[in-house]
Structures are given as structure tokens and as C-alpha cells.
Design a protein around this motif. Structure first.
Motif, short mmCIF file in Angstrom:
data_model
loop_
_atom_site.label_atom_id
_atom_site.label_comp_id
_atom_site.label_asym_id
_atom_site.label_seq_id
_atom_site.Cartn_x
_atom_site.Cartn_y
_atom_site.Cartn_z
N ARG A 217 0.88 -1.17 0.00
CA ARG A 217 0.00 0.00 0.00
C ARG A 217 0.91 1.21 0.00
O ARG A 217 1.89 1.26 0.75
N VAL A 218 0.58 2.19 -0.83
CA VAL A 218 1.38 3.40 -0.89
C VAL A 218 0.43 4.59 -0.93
O VAL A 218 -0.59 4.55 -1.62
N ARG A 219 0.74 5.61 -0.16
CA ARG A 219 -0.12 6.79 -0.16
C ARG A 219 -0.19 7.34 -1.57
O ARG A 219 0.81 7.41 -2.28
N SER A 220 -1.39 7.73 -1.97
CA SER A 220 -1.63 8.13 -3.37
C SER A 220 -0.85 9.37 -3.78
O SER A 220 -0.63 9.58 -4.98
N ASP A 221 -0.35 10.15 -2.85
CA ASP A 221 0.44 11.34 -3.19
C ASP A 221 1.95 11.09 -3.07
O ASP A 221 2.74 12.01 -3.24
N ASN A 222 2.34 9.85 -2.84
CA ASN A 222 3.77 9.50 -2.75
C ASN A 222 4.26 9.15 -4.17
O ASN A 222 4.46 7.99 -4.51
N THR A 223 4.45 10.16 -4.97
CA THR A 223 4.79 9.94 -6.39
C THR A 223 6.14 9.25 -6.56
O THR A 223 6.29 8.41 -7.45
N ARG A 224 7.12 9.57 -5.73
CA ARG A 224 8.44 8.91 -5.85
C ARG A 224 8.31 7.41 -5.58
O ARG A 224 8.90 6.60 -6.29
N GLY A 225 7.57 7.07 -4.53
CA GLY A 225 7.37 5.66 -4.21
C GLY A 225 6.63 4.93 -5.32
O GLY A 225 7.03 3.84 -5.74
N ILE A 226 5.57 5.53 -5.81
CA ILE A 226 4.76 4.91 -6.88
C ILE A 226 5.62 4.67 -8.11
O ILE A 226 5.57 3.59 -8.72
N CYS A 227 6.43 5.66 -8.49
CA CYS A 227 7.32 5.50 -9.66
C CYS A 227 8.31 4.35 -9.46
O CYS A 227 8.55 3.57 -10.38
#
Length: 175
Positions: free
Chosen positions: A131-141
Motif C-alpha cells: 500500500r502506498v499513499r496516493s500522493d507518494n509519487t516517488r514511491g509509486i514510480c
């Protein structure tokens, strides 16, 4: 710190003797990022409880607890737990963190790559979730770069300073 300045990053399984360093590390990172599931002073384990936790992970075939060290200093960790029953033992979720001073050096990526390789070698783990916070763009990438796919959204998953945040649920099939 930049990766070229780091002489060597050692990724290894956590041991009971890491408990005190881990507690100190977790106290620091809790105040460095709102993307974690705990904030400053909220981790809530004693050294003895952390030792017991590490020992319990070491006894499970479908769990992994690894740390990253630079020059003997703990700078990152990853904890993965598979399901507790036969029907879901093949799937689990992980959390990963890196000290802010070491962000951008590929340490989180190395920790996740270790998890993926371990999962493939385990013969047990067939899917990794996060699960990753939706505003954690670095993590999502980073997760997408490593092959994770978005599978859903958990609405109002985090509550930080009286504000709700959604989480993206991501997964990586191993086979």
C-alpha cells in the motif's frame, strides 16, 4: 549523500542484535516522512519487543526482515510478512523505509530487489503486495519501475493531522 559517495551498501537479514539500532532508526524516520504508517514517537516497541519480533520473523518461511547498512550505520529496512494460513501463505505485504539523508541513492530499490529475488527463490511466495499513499509519487514510480501494478484504491486509509489520505494498492505476481 549520493550513491557515488557511498562506499558500499550492505543488504542483509536483520538479527536480534539489531533491535536497539532499529528502534533508534525507527524513531528518526517516524519524524522524517508522513508516508509511513507511524509518526514521531508512535512506533511503540521496546528493544525487547523488537528482539521478539525479529526472532518471530526468523522462524517463518514466508517472512523477511532485512536492513541496509552504510559504513556500519543502519540506513534502511524492509519487512515482509506472508499470510498466516495455508490458503494465503503465498502472498504478503511489505513496508520499506530509508533515512532521509540517504534518499535518492537507490537503497530502497536495492531492498525491494532483494525481496523480489528472495520471493522467487522461496518456492512459497507467489505475490507481493503493498500500500502506498496516493500522493507518494516517488514511491509509486519506484514500484512501477520494479514491475508492480496498481490494483485498487483504499479510500481514507491514512489519517494525519486530521486529514485523510487514500492509498493505492499495488501487487507483483512472482510466477
Amino acid at each position: 549523500m549520493k550513491l557515488k559517495e557511498i562506499s558500499e551498501v550492505i543488504i542483509r537479514k536483520a538479527t536480534k542484535s539489531d533491535a536497539k539500532s532499529l528502534i533508534d532508526y525507527l524513531d528518526i524516520i517516524g519524524g522524517e516522512s508522513d508516508f509511513l504508517t507511524f509518526g514521531p514517537g508512535q512506533f511503540g516497541r521496546s528493544v525487547e519487543q523488537e528482539e521478539e519480533f525479529i526472532q518471530s520473523v526468523l522462524t517463518k518461511e514466508n517472512a523477511l526482515f532485512i536492513v541496509a547498512e552504510v559504513e556500519g550505520k543502519l540506513v534502511g529496512n524492509l519487512n515482509f510478512s506472508g499470510g498466516p494460513r495455508q490458503r494465503n501463505a503465498h502472498v504478503g505485504e511489505f513496508g520499506v523505509s530509508v533515512l532521509r539523508e540517504c534518499w535518492g541513492n537507490g537503497i530502497g530499490e536495492k531492498l525491494i530487489q532483494y525481496l523480489i529475488a528472495w520471493s522467487k527463490d522461496s518456492g512459497i511466495i507467489r505475490k507481493i503486495n503493498l500500500r502506498v499513499r496516493s500522493d507518494n509519487t516517488r514511491g509509486i514510480c519506484l514500484y512501477k519501475k520494479l514491475g508492480f501494478k496498481e490494483e485498487g484504491i483504499a479510500k481514507r486509509d491514512f489519517l494525519i493531522h486530521d486529514r485523510f489520505y487514500d492509498s493505492i494498492i499495488m501487487g507483483l505476481p512472482i510466477d
